[in-house]
Write an enzyme that holds these catalytic residues in place. Structure first.
Site, PDB file in Angstrom:
ATOM      1  N   CYS A 150       4.471   1.994   2.182  1.00  0.00           N
ATOM      2  CA  CYS A 150       3.638   2.301   1.020  1.00  0.00           C
ATOM      3  C   CYS A 150       4.461   2.735  -0.184  1.00  0.00           C
ATOM      4  O   CYS A 150       4.300   2.205  -1.288  1.00  0.00           O
ATOM      5  CB  CYS A 150       2.602   3.359   1.384  1.00  0.00           C
ATOM      6  SG  CYS A 150       3.283   4.832   2.179  1.00  0.00           S
ATOM      7  N   TYR A 151       5.367   3.691   0.015  1.00  0.00           N
ATOM      8  CA  TYR A 151       6.240   4.088  -1.088  1.00  0.00           C
ATOM      9  C   TYR A 151       7.053   2.894  -1.596  1.00  0.00           C
ATOM     10  O   TYR A 151       7.274   2.740  -2.798  1.00  0.00           O
ATOM     11  CB  TYR A 151       7.219   5.163  -0.627  1.00  0.00           C
ATOM     12  CG  TYR A 151       6.690   6.572  -0.598  1.00  0.00           C
ATOM     13  CD1 TYR A 151       6.097   7.150  -1.718  1.00  0.00           C
ATOM     14  CD2 TYR A 151       6.822   7.365   0.540  1.00  0.00           C
ATOM     15  CE1 TYR A 151       5.628   8.459  -1.702  1.00  0.00           C
ATOM     16  CE2 TYR A 151       6.367   8.673   0.570  1.00  0.00           C
ATOM     17  CZ  TYR A 151       5.770   9.220  -0.552  1.00  0.00           C
ATOM     18  OH  TYR A 151       5.325  10.519  -0.530  1.00  0.00           O
TER      19      TYR A 151
END
Length: 348
Positions: A150-151
């Site tokens: 996600c990051y």
């Protein structure tokens, strides 16, 4: 219809997959695997899906799932898929792994950052990194797709045009300051994520050691054609969903705002899930992408410091996990890439 299996369906990413697949016009859920909920019905376990009595959780068995499904989604902790996915499974089903076991191209980097061994081999070598906006052509024929973190999704998409066009001075590290909602830590209970522990507080964590760092560096280096170093610092924010990345970099020359905006709009011209915000639209906010598969990107050049700041936002459970996985499913299944993912963000 694409027959889909979700292994690890009781976690946050797994449940988001189930929710999106349930409404996908060309997907049929045929297998839900969960070690903790085996034998229970989906509707009894998740009341938000009250009309789903026909679905029951089964054992998380990849070989059984491969007999029934065209595509298997793995929403499991890292370290499991590496030893479980083999050529026999991939001959029967395609696999989209939401974990980290096939994201890094270097086994040495995986062992260094994850402190685990990895069997490697032909399966590892066949995996394609599933950031759709950058690797669409390689994803289409793949049988094993490594869904990005996600990051990393937010960081890479925010910086990609600058690296691809050689706009950044790489003699200094790119600083990526990132903030995530608590669901990014997963559903397993932990003291640090109890309400009294994280509410009304903001903290940095895993400073200099976060495992998404080599993933970001890997993809940005590919774009730049040379090694890129990133100083990545994640923070925990007391909200359920959302990631906001602020990346700081020094341009090679003066970064005129209109030229940078045009560069981004050209780079992402045909990308349905990337929205570029100009100065008049203001900077991205997590609330405007919550529940959507969108990544919003804006930027600001500070003439006083000579730094260009790029701000990107996503929903960590959708574009950062389940939505991107379904985007990958659409690509490898020759379906319209936006199918099942065109819902607006949730407001308020």
């Amino acid at each position: 219809m694409v027959k889909a299996a979700v292994i690890g369906a009781s976690g946050y990413a797994g449940q988001e997959l189930v929710r999106l697949l349930y409404h996908h016009p060309e997907a049929e859920i045929v297998y839900l695997g969960s070690r903790s909920l085996e034998g229970k019905s989906l509707s009894d376990s998740f009341r938000s899906m009250a009309d789903s009595d026909r679905y029951r959780f089964r054992a998380s068995n990849l070989r059984d799932a491969a007999e029934e499904a065209d595509i298997i989604f793995l929403a499991l902790p890292h370290g499991i898929a590496a030893g479980a996915v083999d050529n026999e499974i991939l001959q029967k089903s395609k696999v989209i792994d939401l974990g980290a076991d096939f994201r890094l191209r270097s086994l040495d980097a995986y062992r260094l950052w994850y402190h685990l061994d990895h069997p490697g081999g032909p399966v590892f070598d066949s995996a394609v990194y599933g950031l759709c906006e950058l690797h669409r052509k390689a994803i289409a024929p793949a049988r094993l797709v490594a869904n990005p973190g996600c990051y990393t999704t937010c960081s890479i998409l925010s910086l990609a045009p600058l690296l691809a066009e050689g706009e950044i001075d790489l003699s200094m590290p790119i600083v990526v300051d990132a903030k995530s909602g608590v669901s990014g830590a997963g559903r397993s209970p932990g003291e640090a994520f109890h309400f009294p522990e994280c509410n009304e507080s903001l903290k940095a964590y895993k400073v200099g050691t976060h495992r998404h760092t080599p993933e970001i560096e890997q993809e940005l280096s590919l774009l730049a054609g040379t090694q890129v170093t990133v100083q990545f610092t994640p923070h925990l924010v007391p909200m359920n969903r959302g990631i906001l990345v602020t990346a700081y970099c020094r341009p090679n020359g003066k970064a005129e705002a209109l030229r940078i905006e045009e560069l981004y709009r050209t780079f992402y011209a045909d990308e349905p899930f990337v929205k570029i915000l100009g100065k008049a639209e203001g900077l991205p906010e997590t609330r405007w992408v919550r529940g959507s598969n969108r990544c919003d990107i804006g930027f600001h050049y500070d003439e006083r410091t000579g730094l260009l700041m790029v701000i990107g936002v996503i929903d960590n459970l959708v574009k950062g996990a389940a939505g991107q996985a379904i985007q990958n499913m659409n690509i490898i299944s020759s379906l319209p890439e936006t199918m099942g993912l065109t819902n607006y963000a949730m407001f308020p």
